[in-house]
Write a protein that holds these residues in place. Sequence first.
Motif, PDB file in Angstrom:
ATOM      1  N   THR A 188       0.804  -1.220   0.000  1.00 49.85           N
ATOM      2  CA  THR A 188       0.000   0.000   0.000  1.00 49.85           C
ATOM      3  C   THR A 188       0.837   1.271   0.000  1.00 49.85           C
ATOM      4  N   PHE A 189       1.854   1.346   0.810  1.00 51.76           N
ATOM      5  CA  PHE A 189       2.628   2.587   0.925  1.00 51.76           C
ATOM      6  C   PHE A 189       3.819   2.646  -0.016  1.00 51.76           C
ATOM      7  N   VAL A 190       4.301   1.510  -0.479  1.00 51.95           N
ATOM      8  CA  VAL A 190       5.435   1.499  -1.400  1.00 51.95           C
ATOM      9  C   VAL A 190       4.991   1.311  -2.845  1.00 51.95           C
ATOM     10  N   ILE A 191       3.739   1.065  -3.073  1.00 58.91           N
ATOM     11  CA  ILE A 191       3.085   0.863  -4.365  1.00 58.91           C
ATOM     12  C   ILE A 191       3.414  -0.488  -4.996  1.00 58.91           C
ATOM     13  N   ALA A 192       4.671  -0.934  -4.961  1.00 62.26           N
ATOM     14  CA  ALA A 192       5.011  -2.216  -5.578  1.00 62.26           C
ATOM     15  C   ALA A 192       6.094  -2.934  -4.786  1.00 62.26           C
ATOM     16  N   ASN A 193       5.907  -4.222  -4.614  1.00 61.81           N
ATOM     17  CA  ASN A 193       6.926  -5.092  -4.026  1.00 61.81           C
ATOM     18  C   ASN A 193       7.352  -6.091  -5.085  1.00 61.81           C
ATOM     19  N   ASP A 194       8.636  -6.388  -5.090  1.00 65.23           N
ATOM     20  CA  ASP A 194       9.201  -7.348  -6.030  1.00 65.23           C
ATOM     21  C   ASP A 194       9.728  -8.524  -5.225  1.00 65.23           C
ATOM     22  N   TYR A 195       9.160  -9.698  -5.443  1.00 64.62           N
ATOM     23  CA  TYR A 195       9.607 -10.903  -4.753  1.00 64.62           C
ATOM     24  C   TYR A 195      10.474 -11.669  -5.739  1.00 64.62           C
ATOM     25  N   ALA A 253      -2.433  -0.347  -6.307  1.00 71.86           N
ATOM     26  CA  ALA A 253      -2.725   0.925  -6.969  1.00 71.86           C
ATOM     27  C   ALA A 253      -3.651   1.818  -6.154  1.00 71.86           C
ATOM     28  N   TYR A 254      -3.975   1.430  -4.929  1.00 69.39           N
ATOM     29  CA  TYR A 254      -4.940   2.168  -4.121  1.00 69.39           C
ATOM     30  C   TYR A 254      -4.580   3.644  -3.976  1.00 69.39           C
TER      31      TYR A 254
END
Length: 181
Positions: free
Chosen positions: A84-91, A105-106
């Motif tokens: 939510t706060f970083v917009i995107a996480n990459d695993y 995208a909230y």
Amino acid sequence: STLQRRSAGTTARPTADADRFCMQIVRRCDSIDATAALGAQRAGLLRPGDVIALEGELGSGKTTLVRSVVAGLGLDASVVSSPTFVIANDYSGSAEAPPVVHVDAYRLGGADELDTIGWDRVLDGAAIVFVEWPSRIEGALPETHARIRIAQVGVDARRFDIDITGAMEGNLIITDSWPGQ
């Protein structure tokens, strides 16, 4: 005309474009474990380049589903959190599993803000991509993607309405053995 496989809870129908195909699946999971099994068991069907739009209210289980797919791919599910706060996480992927990108995208005002996360790189076909709150960036989603609507139907029970269009239908062939059926 509409084709139905009632025993599997699946409806297959042609779309307005005769060359495209849409499959609709409805599944209910009565526990968090069943939801985890649903994602983990289907993780191996996803391929780099697949984009899955996740719709549902806050707390409906969008991140739980992503976590279970990440686990099913053999990646470290303990690092999965709502972006939510970083917009995107990459695993990060491994030799055996592709990377997963988890977009929320909230907080975005529209598709024009996607440049801040390198949207072109996200969609370059190297990763499996999950997008929470896809309505905020609808115009930026690729034409071929899956859409999963998650509804809370009990304390831990969820209903999954899954639409698969175009080329993704081949990757996500659904069998009669989905958990929670």
